[in-house]
Design an enzyme around this catalytic site. Structure first.
Site, PDB file in Angstrom:
ATOM      1  CG  ASP A 123     -76.465 -19.848 -78.329  1.00  0.00           C
ATOM      2  OD1 ASP A 123     -76.274 -20.626 -77.370  1.00  0.00           O
ATOM      3  OD2 ASP A 123     -77.196 -18.849 -78.258  1.00  0.00           O
ATOM      4  CB  SER A 169     -82.349 -17.565 -66.796  1.00  0.00           C
ATOM      5  OG  SER A 169     -82.040 -18.555 -67.768  1.00  0.00           O
TER       6      SER A 169
END
Length: 277
Positions: free
Chosen positions: A228, A38
């Site tokens: 991450d 997204s």
């Protein structure tokens, strides 16, 4: 005029002209749908360009621009949520005559994959969840920055630094390309409508209940980058705990972009997983 590689074929799905890419040929192995993340200016091609050709050598794969993203027609009401994304994707599969398929979900796409697999398990063959949303976690500063993006070249450079552990991937040319993508007509307007503040509620809205995840019958591969900074690695470990038929691969020296930073290993792992007997 040079053809934009982000624009592929199109099909009507949920009343919207839907842009998608396809690789490979039909076979005994169920096809796979690749569900992008997204980020601002994202498209299926931007997300999966290093994976489509390699995976297409093993099975048939489809990568759509999900509603609100990329070059799929944008709805006039600008109302987004898991229900709409799920309806759009299932109707996309129906339009192409895909009765059963595997789902490869990246980040936000992982939550969508979980939502489809838990609500209509009979349609899903296997699941790959990478850097996935879908379990509870506290909004990270990285994800807050991604969803709160305000278009500028500097802001895009900052986001690319967040996404990639290997800074050699974050070139000025890539930042310029992704910035240009984020300010195409309609792109930022739909993106800004999706995740307004306070943003923890959007993390929560994409959470699939633990009991539904525990009931998943599908073989599942969980992938995550150790470095991450957008989605915490604890999400992968939680999914490994919850999903009965799960295996997990953690990439060291990797940020949120497992499919880009470690493309060759990613393609081999996912291709083997989706095609094994």
């Amino acid at each position: 005029m040079e053809q934009n590689p982000e624009i592929g074929a199109s099909v009507q799905a949920a009343g919207l002209e839907t842009n998608y890419h396809r690789a490979g040929e039909p076979s005994a192995v169920p096809p796979a749908l690749l569900l992008h993340g997204s980020g601002p200016g994202v498209s299926a091609w931007a997300n999966w360009r290093l994976n489509l050709p390699a995976l297409g050598e093993r099975l048939e794969v489809f990568a759509p621009d999900l509603v609100g993203f990329g070059f799929t027609e944008r709805p006039a009401d600008a109302a987004y949520g898991l229900d709409r994304w799920r309806t759009h994707l299932v109707e996309f599969a129906d339009a192409l005559g895909l009765e059963r398929f595997s789902l490869v979900g990246n980040s936000f796409g992982g939550a969508l994959a979980l939502s489809i697999a838990t609500t209509m398990p009979e349609r899903v063959h296997r699941l790959v969840l990478m850097g996935s949303v879908g379990v509870p976690f506290e909004l990270t500063p990285g994800l807050d920055a991604v969803w709160g993006y305000q278009p500028s070249l500097e802001a895009m450079r900052g986001l690319l630094d967040l996404f990639a552990h290997d800074r050699s991937l974050v070139t000025d040319e890539l930042a310029e390309l992704r910035y240009a993508a984020s300010v195409r007509p309609g792109f930022q307007e739909s993106f800004a409508a999706m995740f307004p503040e306070p943003r923890q509620r959007w993390v929560d809205a994409m959470t699939v209940p633990d009991e539904a995840i525990r009931a998943l019958p599908h073989p599942t591969l969980v992938l995550h980058g150790r470095e991450d900074r957008v989605i915490p690695m604890s999400n992968a470990l939680r999914l490994l705990e919850l999903v009965p038929h799960a295996q997990c691969h953690l990439f060291g020296e990797c940020g949120h972009w497992t499919q880009i930073e470690h493309a060759a290993t990613f393609n081999r792992l996912v291709g083997d997983f989706l095609t094994r007997p």
